[in-house]
Design an enzyme around this catalytic site. Structure first.
Site, PDB file in Angstrom:
ATOM      1  N   ARG A   1      -6.844   5.892   0.699  1.00 10.61           N
ATOM      2  CA  ARG A   1      -7.025   7.194   0.428  1.00 10.61           C
ATOM      3  C   ARG A   1      -6.799   7.581  -1.141  1.00 10.61           C
ATOM      4  O   ARG A   1      -5.960   6.767  -1.678  1.00 10.61           O
ATOM      5  CB  ARG A   1      -6.258   7.965   1.353  1.00 10.61           C
ATOM      6  CG  ARG A   1      -6.501   8.145   2.599  1.00 10.61           C
ATOM      7  CD  ARG A   1      -5.662   9.013   3.642  1.00 10.61           C
ATOM      8  NE  ARG A   1      -4.241   8.379   3.810  1.00 10.61           N
ATOM      9  CZ  ARG A   1      -3.145   8.734   3.290  1.00 10.61           C
ATOM     10  NH1 ARG A   1      -3.396   9.537   2.320  1.00 10.61           N
ATOM     11  NH2 ARG A   1      -2.177   7.937   3.548  1.00 10.61           N
TER      12      ARG A   1
ATOM     13  N   TYR B   1     -14.155   4.919   2.690  1.00 12.08           N
ATOM     14  CA  TYR B   1     -12.897   4.241   3.202  1.00 12.08           C
ATOM     15  C   TYR B   1     -12.222   5.124   4.031  1.00 12.08           C
ATOM     16  O   TYR B   1     -12.036   6.527   3.844  1.00 12.08           O
ATOM     17  CB  TYR B   1     -11.919   3.818   2.195  1.00 12.08           C
ATOM     18  CG  TYR B   1     -11.004   3.003   2.948  1.00 12.08           C
ATOM     19  CD1 TYR B   1     -11.548   1.644   3.087  1.00 12.08           C
ATOM     20  CD2 TYR B   1      -9.577   3.388   3.081  1.00 12.08           C
ATOM     21  CE1 TYR B   1     -10.329   0.744   3.694  1.00 12.08           C
ATOM     22  CE2 TYR B   1      -8.746   2.546   3.858  1.00 12.08           C
ATOM     23  CZ  TYR B   1      -9.195   1.006   4.339  1.00 12.08           C
ATOM     24  OH  TYR B   1      -8.268   0.482   5.035  1.00 12.08           O
TER      25      TYR B   1
ATOM     26  N   LYS C   1      -7.856  12.873   8.643  1.00 14.15           N
ATOM     27  CA  LYS C   1      -6.765  13.488   7.969  1.00 14.15           C
ATOM     28  C   LYS C   1      -7.262  14.896   7.255  1.00 14.15           C
ATOM     29  O   LYS C   1      -6.618  15.785   7.270  1.00 14.15           O
ATOM     30  CB  LYS C   1      -6.413  12.632   6.614  1.00 14.15           C
ATOM     31  CG  LYS C   1      -5.908  11.232   7.018  1.00 14.15           C
ATOM     32  CD  LYS C   1      -4.586  11.198   7.810  1.00 14.15           C
ATOM     33  CE  LYS C   1      -4.149   9.696   7.992  1.00 14.15           C
ATOM     34  NZ  LYS C   1      -2.893   9.635   8.789  1.00 14.15           N
TER      35      LYS C   1
ATOM     36  N   HIS D   1       1.417  14.816  11.663  1.00 21.12           N
ATOM     37  CA  HIS D   1       1.303  13.571  11.244  1.00 21.12           C
ATOM     38  C   HIS D   1       2.195  12.840  12.165  1.00 21.12           C
ATOM     39  O   HIS D   1       3.128  12.212  11.831  1.00 21.12           O
ATOM     40  CB  HIS D   1       1.545  13.250   9.781  1.00 21.12           C
ATOM     41  CG  HIS D   1       1.042  11.891   9.412  1.00 21.12           C
ATOM     42  ND1 HIS D   1       1.402  11.396   8.339  1.00 21.12           N
ATOM     43  CD2 HIS D   1       0.372  10.885   9.966  1.00 21.12           C
ATOM     44  CE1 HIS D   1       1.039  10.218   8.001  1.00 21.12           C
ATOM     45  NE2 HIS D   1       0.172   9.789   8.996  1.00 21.12           N
TER      46      HIS D   1
ATOM     47  N   SER E   1       2.616   7.261   6.228  1.00 17.79           N
ATOM     48  CA  SER E   1       1.582   6.299   6.324  1.00 17.79           C
ATOM     49  C   SER E   1       2.073   4.815   6.217  1.00 17.79           C
ATOM     50  O   SER E   1       3.114   4.690   5.042  1.00 17.79           O
ATOM     51  CB  SER E   1       0.639   6.313   5.477  1.00 17.79           C
ATOM     52  OG  SER E   1      -0.243   7.402   5.764  1.00 17.79           O
TER      53      SER E   1
ATOM     54  N   CYS F   1       4.512   3.414   7.898  1.00 16.67           N
ATOM     55  CA  CYS F   1       6.065   3.476   7.989  1.00 16.67           C
ATOM     56  C   CYS F   1       6.484   3.039   9.516  1.00 16.67           C
ATOM     57  O   CYS F   1       7.456   3.179   9.944  1.00 16.67           O
ATOM     58  CB  CYS F   1       6.562   4.581   7.308  1.00 16.67           C
ATOM     59  SG  CYS F   1       6.799   4.715   5.608  1.00 16.67           S
TER      60      CYS F   1
ATOM     61  N   ASP G   1      -0.823   8.492  15.279  1.00 22.34           N
ATOM     62  CA  ASP G   1      -0.954   9.062  14.082  1.00 22.34           C
ATOM     63  C   ASP G   1      -1.006  10.595  14.123  1.00 22.34           C
ATOM     64  O   ASP G   1      -0.225  11.215  13.202  1.00 22.34           O
ATOM     65  CB  ASP G   1      -2.214   8.546  13.641  1.00 22.34           C
ATOM     66  CG  ASP G   1      -2.609   8.520  12.131  1.00 22.34           C
ATOM     67  OD1 ASP G   1      -1.491   8.377  11.364  1.00 22.34           O
ATOM     68  OD2 ASP G   1      -3.279   9.092  11.446  1.00 22.34           O
TER      69      ASP G   1
ATOM     70  N   SER H   1      -5.490  -3.472   4.687  1.00 27.74           N
ATOM     71  CA  SER H   1      -6.728  -3.656   5.640  1.00 27.74           C
ATOM     72  C   SER H   1      -6.349  -3.078   6.942  1.00 27.74           C
ATOM     73  O   SER H   1      -5.211  -2.793   7.465  1.00 27.74           O
ATOM     74  CB  SER H   1      -7.080  -5.249   5.852  1.00 27.74           C
ATOM     75  OG  SER H   1      -5.891  -5.679   6.269  1.00 27.74           O
ATOM     76  N   ARG H   2      -7.586  -2.588   7.659  1.00 25.44           N
ATOM     77  CA  ARG H   2      -7.156  -1.852   9.264  1.00 25.44           C
ATOM     78  C   ARG H   2      -8.080  -2.558  10.226  1.00 25.44           C
ATOM     79  O   ARG H   2      -9.082  -3.175   9.971  1.00 25.44           O
ATOM     80  CB  ARG H   2      -7.892  -0.496   8.509  1.00 25.44           C
ATOM     81  CG  ARG H   2      -7.179   0.274   7.704  1.00 25.44           C
ATOM     82  CD  ARG H   2      -5.977   0.803   7.980  1.00 25.44           C
ATOM     83  NE  ARG H   2      -5.367   1.483   6.833  1.00 25.44           N
ATOM     84  CZ  ARG H   2      -4.376   2.655   7.094  1.00 25.44           C
ATOM     85  NH1 ARG H   2      -4.069   3.026   8.224  1.00 25.44           N
ATOM     86  NH2 ARG H   2      -3.665   2.845   6.054  1.00 25.44           N
TER      87      ARG H   2
ATOM     88  N   PHE I   1      11.150  -2.716  15.517  1.00 23.01           N
ATOM     89  CA  PHE I   1      10.330  -3.031  16.384  1.00 23.01           C
ATOM     90  C   PHE I   1      10.634  -2.890  17.840  1.00 23.01           C
ATOM     91  O   PHE I   1      11.001  -1.754  18.036  1.00 23.01           O
ATOM     92  CB  PHE I   1       9.623  -4.415  16.170  1.00 23.01           C
ATOM     93  CG  PHE I   1       8.966  -4.763  14.771  1.00 23.01           C
ATOM     94  CD1 PHE I   1       7.854  -3.951  14.533  1.00 23.01           C
ATOM     95  CD2 PHE I   1       9.939  -5.409  13.782  1.00 23.01           C
ATOM     96  CE1 PHE I   1       7.221  -4.321  13.113  1.00 23.01           C
ATOM     97  CE2 PHE I   1       9.034  -5.669  12.700  1.00 23.01           C
ATOM     98  CZ  PHE I   1       7.970  -4.886  12.164  1.00 23.01           C
TER      99      PHE I   1
HETATM  100  P1  GDP Z   1       1.580   3.575  10.556  1.00 21.11           P
HETATM  101  O1  GDP Z   1       0.774   3.405   9.294  1.00 21.11           O
HETATM  102  O2  GDP Z   1       2.858   4.485  10.211  1.00 21.11           O
HETATM  103  O3  GDP Z   1       1.187   3.568  11.776  1.00 21.11           O
HETATM  104  O4  GDP Z   1       2.571   2.172  10.298  1.00 21.11           O
HETATM  105  P2  GDP Z   1       2.588   0.819  11.201  1.00 21.11           P
HETATM  106  O5  GDP Z   1       3.178   0.755  12.655  1.00 21.11           O
HETATM  107  O6  GDP Z   1       1.113   0.232  11.032  1.00 21.11           O
HETATM  108  O7  GDP Z   1       3.508  -0.042  10.418  1.00 21.11           O
HETATM  109  C1  GDP Z   1       3.462  -0.118   8.975  1.00 21.11           C
HETATM  110  C2  GDP Z   1       4.141  -1.626   8.460  1.00 21.11           C
HETATM  111  O8  GDP Z   1       5.506  -1.288   8.793  1.00 21.11           O
HETATM  112  C3  GDP Z   1       3.735  -2.912   9.212  1.00 21.11           C
HETATM  113  O9  GDP Z   1       3.627  -3.774   8.271  1.00 21.11           O
HETATM  114  C4  GDP Z   1       4.754  -2.950  10.173  1.00 21.11           C
HETATM  115  O10 GDP Z   1       4.919  -4.417  10.488  1.00 21.11           O
HETATM  116  C5  GDP Z   1       6.025  -2.322   9.606  1.00 21.11           C
HETATM  117  N1  GDP Z   1       6.989  -1.849  10.628  1.00 21.11           N
HETATM  118  C6  GDP Z   1       6.754  -1.223  11.575  1.00 21.11           C
HETATM  119  N2  GDP Z   1       7.895  -1.086  12.302  1.00 21.11           N
HETATM  120  C7  GDP Z   1       8.673  -1.625  11.722  1.00 21.11           C
HETATM  121  C8  GDP Z   1      10.324  -1.595  12.224  1.00 21.11           C
HETATM  122  O11 GDP Z   1      11.020  -1.049  13.188  1.00 21.11           O
HETATM  123  N3  GDP Z   1      10.972  -2.515  11.014  1.00 21.11           N
HETATM  124  C9  GDP Z   1      10.455  -3.054  10.046  1.00 21.11           C
HETATM  125  N4  GDP Z   1      11.267  -4.009   9.265  1.00 21.11           N
HETATM  126  N5  GDP Z   1       9.253  -2.911   9.743  1.00 21.11           N
HETATM  127  C10 GDP Z   1       8.222  -2.235  10.527  1.00 21.11           C
HETATM  128  P1  PGA Z   2      -2.815   6.222   7.316  1.00 22.46           P
HETATM  129  O1  PGA Z   2      -4.291   6.604   7.581  1.00 22.46           O
HETATM  130  O2  PGA Z   2      -2.711   5.934   6.001  1.00 22.46           O
HETATM  131  O3  PGA Z   2      -2.043   7.370   7.321  1.00 22.46           O
HETATM  132  O4  PGA Z   2      -2.760   5.080   8.085  1.00 22.46           O
HETATM  133  C1  PGA Z   2      -5.417   6.172   7.367  1.00 22.46           C
HETATM  134  C2  PGA Z   2      -6.228   6.659   6.099  1.00 22.46           C
HETATM  135  O5  PGA Z   2      -6.103   8.031   6.083  1.00 22.46           O
HETATM  136  O6  PGA Z   2      -6.838   5.899   5.305  1.00 22.46           O
HETATM  137 MN    MN Z   3      -0.937   3.604  11.830  1.00 21.64          MN
END
Ligand code: GDP
Ligand code: PGA
Ligand code: MN
Length: 611
Positions: A86, A225, A234, A254, A277, A279, A302, A393-394, A519
């Site tokens: 974005r 993208y 979004k 969000h 995002s 996190c 999301d 990457s997604r 996790f």
């Molecule tokens: P989203 O974009 O908020 O949905 O985030 P994701 O669930 O896709 O996670 C983003 C990144 O944070 C990835 O690299 C995950 O492996 C990492 N991550 C997610 N949950 C945890 C956690 O509980 N602990 C740690 N250390 N990393 C995490």
């Molecule tokens: P995110 O949304 O970055 O919150 O995962 C995807 C995007 O807007 O490209």
């Molecule tokens: Mn996500």
């Protein structure tokens, strides 16, 4: 353009249209006259249509089919190397009044922005097909559901929209004369003139992601993208919907959405969580508990729309129909549910390609393949010294493939919320979990969240930035008014309001190692949260909220974490007071729009910290 050509475009729209809604026809005609596409396709959302579009894209070299046995129905797309995330500095909220956009948004007056955009959109779809993509956010006919149409010249966007939304004829039929719907227009900004050859990922160096909240419109130019091009996500479901929610008494957030069942009592709970995002929303949404006693089911990863129900509780839906998840870090050991979800029917963007025609990214497997084609199409080996997959990457995958999907995802009117979590990525200061003292304190906590930047945003990864409610890039109006709206919601909900918590999975030790395993083990935190909601745990009060009393956090099986527990929960008054000073500075930019209640919470926090 000559009158003859204009007449033929009007004819083209009428001949192809699959609706007789005059408002829709007029709008599509206007956009077609402006952008001058070669042809128009009204998308019905069928499998046939998907097959035709994917075949055309494979033929054109803009999609790579993956091996049918390893990853059926799936494709890899490689973006232009400069079109990978974005673009927040090119994102604009074009409200009539600048103060309504507020200090955290880029603002341009609607008329001025239209004057800037129209020359860019003029003829921008020449040589291309214009796709008319009707979609429903939420089950068609639901109490919280909204409808929209995206016009786009990107077949990649169409395919992604078919996964991410309930797309097609049913949504178009739901748009009845006089009803409210959102108009969104997207062009990659790469007209094909004089038979020019197309590139695999057309886009333009000039990018605009613009929102017109007063007229419920989105105009996006120059990027193919994710969040720049899938305008349901979004742009509509957060930026435009947040304004609709403010005006109509609901919230567009969000947030991920989870269902929890206590397997002993059989009682259900629902929880939402706002994290910036990348996190951990997708991961928490697919949580596999490492402690017994809980069943966790996924509703959304999301976006959540929240609306008070007839019984006075706060109800939530996931308006989306798919996941647009971050690939790197998603693996068998961290998120097995996501890995299972990705068995097929998935579009991968900017991941690496294996020699057997499957995909790979950093963190997918413990062993690294010896040879790959990287996200830019180059040969790659572990010695290459660069990531094989782009950090942002997604995968785009239908939510219905999730083995942990809750039946509630189909619920027309949503699920009642018991708890709301606010989180971010903080190496220091913020404890693993703390319950807010009240709704207003929770709003203060949400309003003051900071997080380290990730690859999902342009900019320097790791830099700390304020991201209130994880909505900094997504709130379509003045952030101070948004906080005010949340405070009012609390007053309306009263005793029925969900309980609020702050969480942080990312605290590090002196060696830069995460102290909390995260996790699946986040189920231990959720367990404590629900037991607080039920009043089973007393907790310990601190200046920043209630944290688990000794023994309340279930550490069975991860006793080694015990030694770090003090550090995981440490609250250092000096650093918190320093943050309070920064909060005061941060709040100052909102002037007299800042709700009094938040100033009062800041004063009370300082008081508790012993100033
Ligand atoms: P989203 O974009 O908020 O949905 O985030 P994701 O669930 O896709 O996670 C983003 C990144 O944070 C990835 O690299 C995950 O492996 C990492 N991550 C997610 N949950 C945890 C956690 O509980 N602990 C740690 N250390 N990393 C995490
Ligand atoms: P995110 O949304 O970055 O919150 O995962 C995807 C995007 O807007 O490209
Ligand atoms: Mn996500």
């Amino acid at each position: 353009m000559s009158n003859a050509t204009l007449a033929s475009i009007t004819d083209l729209v009428r001949e192809t249209a699959t609706t007789d809604n005059a408002e829709v026809l007029q709008w599509v005609t206007e956009v077609a006259e402006l952008t001058q596409p070669d042809s128009i396709l009204w998308c019905d959302g069928s499998q046939d249509e998907w097959n035709r579009i994917t075949s055309e894209m494979v033929e054109a070299g803009s999609l790579i089919p993956l091996d049918k046995n390893l990853r059926p129905g799936s494709f890899l797309a490689r973006s232009h190397p400069a079109d990978v995330a974005r673009v927040e500095d090119r994102t604009f909220i074009c409200s009539e009044d600048e103060a309504d956009a507020g200090p955290t948004n880029n603002w341009v007056a609607p008329a001025a922005m239209r004057a800037e955009l129209m020359p860019l959109f003029e003829g921008s779809m020449r040589g291309r097909t214009m796709y008319v993509v009707p979609f429903s956010m939420g089950p068609v006919g639901g109490a919280i559901t909204q409808l929209g149409i995206e016009i786009t010249d990107s077949p990649y966007a169409v395919l992604n929209m078919r996964i991410m939304t309930r797309m097609g004829q049913q949504a178009l039929d739901g748009i009845t004369p006089g009803s409210e719907w959102v108009r969104t227009v997207h062009s990659v900004g790469a007209p094909l003139v004089d038979g020019a050859e197309d590139s695999a990922w057309p886009c333009n160096d000039t990018k605009y992601i613009t929102h017109f909240p007063d007229t419920l419109e989105v105009w996006s130019y120059g990027s193919g993208y994710g969040g720049n091009a899938l305008l349901s996500k979004k742009c509509f479901a957060l930026r435009i919907a947040s304004v609709m929610g403010k005006n109509e008494g609901w919230l567009a957030e969000h947030m991920l959405l989870l269902k929890l069942t206590n397997t002993e009592t059989g009682k259900d709970y629902h929880l939402s969580a706002a994290f910036p995002s990348a996190c951990g929303k997708t991961n928490l949404a697919m949580l596999q508990p490492t402690i017994p006693g809980w069943k966790v089911e996924t509703i959304g990863d999301d976006i959540a729309w929240l609306r008070p129900g007839k019984d006075g509780r706060l109800y939530a839906i996931n308006p989306e129909a798919g996941f647009f998840g971050v690939a790197p870090g998603t693996g068998e050991s961290t998120n097995p549910v996501a890995m299972e979800t990705l068995w097929g029917n998935t579009i991968f963007t900017n991941v690496a390609l294996t020699d057997t025609g499957d995909v790979w990214w950093e963190g997918m497997t413990d062993t690294v393949p010896e040879h790959l084609i990287d996200w830019q199409g180059n040969d790659w080996t572990p010695e290459s010294g660069r990531p094989a997959a782009h950090p942002n990457s997604r995968f785009t995958v239908p939510i219905q493939q999730t083995p942990s999907l809750a039946r509630d995802w189909y619920e027309q009117d949503g699920v009642p919320l018991d708890a709301i979590l606010f989180g971010g990525r903080r190496a220091t200061n913020v404890p693993l979990v703390a319950q807010s003292r009240s709704w207003n304190h929770g709003v203060f906590v949400g309003a003051t969240i900071s997080s380290e930047k990730t690859a999902a945003q342009e900019g320097t990864v790791g830099e700390l930035r304020r991201d209130p409610f994880a909505m900094l890039p997504f709130c379509g109006y003045n952030m101070a008014d948004y906080w005010g709206h949340w405070l009012e919601m609390g007053e309306q909900l009263g005793e029925n309001a969900p309980k609020m918590f702050q969480v942080n999975w990312f605290r590090k030790d002196e060696d830069g190692k995460f102290m909390w395993p995260g996790f699946g083990d986040n189920s231990r935190v959720i367990d404590w949260v629900i037991r607080r909601v039920e009043g089973e745990h007393t907790g310990v009060e601190t200046a920043v909220g209630t944290i688990p009393a000794p023994g309340e956090l279930n550490l069975t099986g991860i006793e080694e974490v015990e030694k770090d527990l003090d550090k995981i929960f440490a609250i250092d008054p000096a650093s918190w007071l320093a943050e309070a000073d920064l909060t005061e500075e941060y709040f100052a930019q909102f002037g007299d729009r800042l709700p009094q209640a938040l100033t009062a919470e800041l004063d009370a926090l300082r008081e508790r910290l012993g100033k």
